[in-house]
Design an enzyme around this catalytic site. Sequence first.
Site, PDB file in Angstrom:
ATOM      1  N   ALA A  33       0.841  -1.196   0.000  1.00 42.70           N
ATOM      2  CA  ALA A  33       0.000   0.000   0.000  1.00 42.70           C
ATOM      3  C   ALA A  33       0.869   1.235   0.000  1.00 42.70           C
ATOM      4  CB  ALA A  33      -0.924   0.001   1.227  1.00 42.70           C
ATOM      5  N   GLY A  36      -0.575   8.911   1.353  1.00 37.90           N
ATOM      6  CA  GLY A  36       0.023  10.222   1.293  1.00 37.90           C
ATOM      7  C   GLY A  36       1.152  10.408   2.280  1.00 37.90           C
ATOM      8  N   MET A  37       1.167   9.615   3.354  1.00 36.21           N
ATOM      9  CA  MET A  37       2.161   9.783   4.400  1.00 36.21           C
ATOM     10  C   MET A  37       3.097   8.596   4.563  1.00 36.21           C
ATOM     11  SD  MET A  37       1.967  12.747   5.799  1.00 36.21           S
ATOM     12  CE  MET A  37       0.885  14.142   6.074  1.00 36.21           C
ATOM     13  N   ALA A  38       2.620   7.385   4.294  1.00 40.41           N
ATOM     14  CA  ALA A  38       3.433   6.197   4.565  1.00 40.41           C
ATOM     15  C   ALA A  38       3.182   5.132   3.512  1.00 40.41           C
ATOM     16  CB  ALA A  38       3.135   5.655   5.958  1.00 40.41           C
ATOM     17  N   ASP A 161     -10.158   7.510  14.834  1.00 43.18           N
ATOM     18  CA  ASP A 161     -10.170   7.485  13.368  1.00 43.18           C
ATOM     19  C   ASP A 161     -10.758   6.169  12.888  1.00 43.18           C
ATOM     20  OD1 ASP A 161      -9.805   8.481  10.827  1.00 43.18           O
ATOM     21  OD2 ASP A 161      -7.713   7.870  10.683  1.00 43.18           O
TER      22      ASP A 161
END
Length: 389
Positions: A33, A36-38, A161
Site C-alpha cells: 500500500a 500520502g504519508m506512509a 479514526d
Amino acid sequence: MRRRGSVAPLAAREISTPVPSRVGPYEIVGRIAAGGMAEVYAARAPAGDSMPRVVAVKQPRRDVVDERQFVEMFFDEARIASMVASPHCVETYTLGSDDEGRPYLVMPLVVGVSLSRLLAHGGAIPPAIAAEIGAQIALGLHDAHRATGPDGAPLGIVHRDMSPPNVLVDVEGCARVADFGVAHAYARITRTRTGELKGKLGYFAPEQIEGAPVDARTDVFALGIVVWEMLTGRRLVHAKSYVEAYQALAIAPIPDVRERAPHVPAELAAVVAQALRRPPAERFADAESFATALRASLPRVATAGEIGALVRERAGIDLRRLEELAAAAAGAGSWTIDVTALPRIGASEESTRLGARMEDETQVSGPPRFDEQRGVLARVRAWLAQLFA
C-alpha cells in the site's frame, strides 16, 4: 509476480517512488500500500529472528520524514499499538530506523483487504456478515480502550479514526483494527494540542467535532457509522468541510438503517441506532457491549468461513497479489510485486456511494482550536439549528 528485471511492471498507474530492496534488516519483496504519508511493504524477516518469517513493514515516505510532528506521530502509533493485545487489532512486532534514519514498524502481513475496498467491490454487506464484522471490530476497540502500560496504569486509548480504511478483513474471516496513528492515549509522548481535530470528518462523533472530551463511546459512535454503511452500501456522511460535517453529525436527523435498507432486521437496525445516539450517555457504555448487542440482534451471525468467502468473492485480484507477495516472502529469491498498482475504484460513481475512494476522505489534523473559537462555533450552531428546525 516477476523477478527483478525480467517482465514488464504490473503497474496500472505509475508509482512515484521505487520499491526498496531492504528496510533495516528486512528484505523487501513488494509494496502492499502507498498513502500520502506512509507506505507498507511485504518483507522477509532475518533468519533466526523471533518474529514470523513473513511480515509487513510500514515506513513514512521520504518527502514527509523531515516533518518532525509526523515522525513523532508515527512512533506514537507503534508504541500505542505495541501495548494493545487483541486478536482483532493489527499487532506491532517491533520498531526501528533504517540506515537513513527513517523510522519503520513491523507488523503481520495480513492476507486480506481493507473494509473500504471490500465495500467498494460490492456495496452493501449481508446483515449477518456485517453484524459479525462489526462485532469483531468492536472487540478490538474494547481491547485497545482497556489497554494498560507496563506499570498497569490505563493508557486511555481512543482510536478517534475508526473508519473502513482502518479495518482489515482477512481470508480467514477475521476483522482487525489498524492504524492507531491518531489514537489518543494519556501516556503518549506527543500530546494532541487542546481542541485539535484529528481523523476523517465523516466519522466524527458529535463531541469530537465540537472539541469536547472523547472516550470509548466516541469510537462506538464512529463504528456505528461503519456498520450503518456496511448494511446500506452507502455513505452516511460525505463531508468536505467542518460545517458540512457539523450539520450532518450534530444537527440533522441521522436516518435509520431501514430507511435505506428495508431488508435489515429491525433488531439490528435498533442496535445501530443506539450506537449513533448523539448524547454519549445514551450509547452503549463500551465497545464490548456494542459487540454483544450486534451478535444478539440476529438469530445467527456469520461464521468465519462465510466472511472469508465474501472477501475472496469480492477482492480476488487484490488477494491473489497479496498471496503472491506472501509466498515470495516465505521462499527465497529476489522478487518485486507492486500491489498498489490497482485500478482506481468508483471513479465514475456518484460520490455518495461507497464505491468512491474512501482513502481520499477528507482528513483533518489541526485547527480549529475550539478554546479560541467558541464564539464562531456558537454562531455556526445557532445558524444550523435555525436552518434545520
